[in-house]
Write a protein that holds these residues in place. Structure first.
Motif, PDB file in Angstrom:
ATOM      1  N   TYR A  80      20.687 -14.513  76.880  1.00 43.26           N
ATOM      2  CA  TYR A  80      20.179 -13.521  75.924  1.00 43.26           C
ATOM      3  C   TYR A  80      19.274 -14.176  74.891  1.00 43.26           C
ATOM      4  CZ  TYR A  80      23.827 -15.260  72.763  1.00 43.26           C
ATOM      5  OH  TYR A  80      24.622 -16.067  71.980  1.00 43.26           O
ATOM      6  N   CYS A  81      18.414 -13.360  74.311  1.00 44.66           N
ATOM      7  CA  CYS A  81      17.502 -13.831  73.274  1.00 44.66           C
ATOM      8  C   CYS A  81      18.265 -13.959  71.961  1.00 44.66           C
ATOM      9  CB  CYS A  81      16.354 -12.843  73.119  1.00 44.66           C
ATOM     10  SG  CYS A  81      15.357 -13.139  71.650  1.00 44.66           S
ATOM     11  N   SER A 119      17.198 -13.834  69.058  1.00 44.47           N
ATOM     12  CA  SER A 119      16.697 -12.985  67.981  1.00 44.47           C
ATOM     13  C   SER A 119      16.883 -11.498  68.276  1.00 44.47           C
ATOM     14  CB  SER A 119      15.223 -13.298  67.720  1.00 44.47           C
ATOM     15  OG  SER A 119      14.734 -12.461  66.719  1.00 44.47           O
ATOM     16  N   TYR A 146      19.165 -11.221  79.675  1.00 42.47           N
ATOM     17  CA  TYR A 146      18.429 -11.634  80.872  1.00 42.47           C
ATOM     18  C   TYR A 146      19.393 -12.004  81.988  1.00 42.47           C
ATOM     19  CZ  TYR A 146      14.376 -11.508  77.884  1.00 42.47           C
ATOM     20  OH  TYR A 146      13.393 -11.068  77.050  1.00 42.47           O
ATOM     21  N   HIS A 191      11.617 -18.905  76.510  1.00 40.41           N
ATOM     22  CA  HIS A 191      11.419 -17.990  75.381  1.00 40.41           C
ATOM     23  C   HIS A 191      11.411 -16.537  75.829  1.00 40.41           C
ATOM     24  CE1 HIS A 191      10.033 -21.793  73.575  1.00 40.41           C
ATOM     25  NE2 HIS A 191      10.536 -21.258  72.469  1.00 40.41           N
ATOM     26  N   CYS A 192      11.774 -15.677  74.915  1.00 45.62           N
ATOM     27  CA  CYS A 192      11.865 -14.244  75.168  1.00 45.62           C
ATOM     28  C   CYS A 192      10.457 -13.632  75.262  1.00 45.62           C
ATOM     29  CB  CYS A 192      12.647 -13.605  74.012  1.00 45.62           C
ATOM     30  SG  CYS A 192      12.745 -11.818  74.091  1.00 45.62           S
ATOM     31  N   LYS A 240      11.326 -15.707  70.778  1.00 37.90           N
ATOM     32  CA  LYS A 240      12.382 -16.635  70.363  1.00 37.90           C
ATOM     33  C   LYS A 240      13.123 -17.193  71.602  1.00 37.90           C
ATOM     34  CE  LYS A 240      11.992 -16.621  65.824  1.00 37.90           C
ATOM     35  NZ  LYS A 240      11.080 -15.547  65.506  1.00 37.90           N
ATOM     36  N   VAL A 276      15.644 -18.016  74.531  1.00 35.55           N
ATOM     37  CA  VAL A 276      16.656 -17.336  75.338  1.00 35.55           C
ATOM     38  C   VAL A 276      17.698 -18.385  75.723  1.00 35.55           C
ATOM     39  CG1 VAL A 276      17.132 -16.161  77.519  1.00 35.55           C
ATOM     40  CG2 VAL A 276      15.057 -15.620  76.245  1.00 35.55           C
TER      41      VAL A 276
END
Ligand SMILES: [Zn+2]
Length: 274
Positions: free
Chosen positions: A151-152, A154, A159, A173-174, A179, A181
């Protein structure tokens, strides 16, 4: 039915005197009698699927790898490492914790079967490999999270299992917010996931047979959950020594899949005899 005992000491003495075959029979009777069986498992459940545990001779922590040798193994899986050396963290994570292709073993399969037959309330696991679910278990409390989810940090977008491993960036990165992941696993220095932990506590509190497998109970979270158990029977299956053996009714120093398979075979045989 297993006899009632006047004291815990008498009960332990009775079970300790049993032959290997009698032990299996006693375990079978416990499984038949119990109404709320829970399995609490550690790394030893997955070693037979080829996933190394952490602390044994062939375990992850004793693996020699030059790129990571200047860091302590605990650091490589810590919240500090994710923040201070994210490129090292993701390199280590991708090389050592990719369990997407790993298959469940007999222990996972038997536990899933027990749940399907209504003989198991749930599994509490320290493992992050998702193998219980792959084997068909539905009620699984992953108290250390799962390497198959990410998961991200932020925006919290989730995911799938491939995102981190197939991402071409050194640090993933997301796509939404840019941000990092991160894997949905509990790192050193982090609290356990609250929902999974609460589920685990509820399972333990309600259980009348707790089977502990593949953990030495050296690590805090499993040990503290095990100490919350006050149900009728405690069975330990582990190749090595386990801290709570003195409190257990039955202890098997053997493979979990092997013991559970024997148990179900005996259960079916005694069922036919009746
Ligand atoms: Zn995001």
């Amino acid at each position: 039915m297993i006899a009632e005992f006047a004291s815990q000491r008498e009960k332990v003495k009775y079970f300790r005197a049993l032959s290997p075959e009698q032990k299996i029979n006693a375990f079978t009777e416990m499984v038949e009698e119990a109404e709320h069986i829970v399995f609490l498992g550690g790394a030893g459940v997955s070693t037979e699927s080829g996933i190394p545990d952490f602390r044994s001779k062939d375990g992850l922590y004793n693996k020699k790898d030059k790129r990571f040798s200047k860091y302590k193994p605990e650091y490589l899986l810590s919240y500090d490492c994710l923040n201070k050396h994210p490129e090292v963290f993701f390199d280590y994570f991708r090389k050592n914790l990719d369990c997407r292709e790993v298959l469940p073993n007999d222990a996972h399969r038997k536990l899933a079967e027990m749940e399907r037959c209504g003989k198991l309330d749930g599994v509490i696991t320290q493992n992050i490999d998702g193998l219980h679910q792959k084997a068909g278990s539905k009620k699984v409390s992953e108290i250390h999270g799962s390497a198959l989810r990410s998961y991200c940090v932020s925006c919290r977008r989730e995911y799938d299992e491939n995102f981190i491993f197939e991402n071409t960036e050194e640090v993933p990165h997301c796509p939404d917010c840019g941000k990092i992941v991160r894997p949905d696993v509990t790192l050193y220095g982090e609290f356990l996931p609250q929902r999974a932990y609460e589920e685990a506590v509820a399972l333990i509190r309600y259980a009348d047979l707790l089977i502990i497998g593949g953990t030495s109970l050296e690590v805090g979270s499993a040990a503290s959950l095990a100490h919350m158990y006050h149900g009728k029977y405690l069975v330990i299956i582990n190749k090595g020594k386990t801290k709570m053996e003195g409190k257990a009714d039955l202890v098997f120093h053997d493979s979990i899949g092997k013991v559970l398979n024997t148990l179900i075979y005996v259960t079916q045989r005694s069922g036919n005899r009746d």
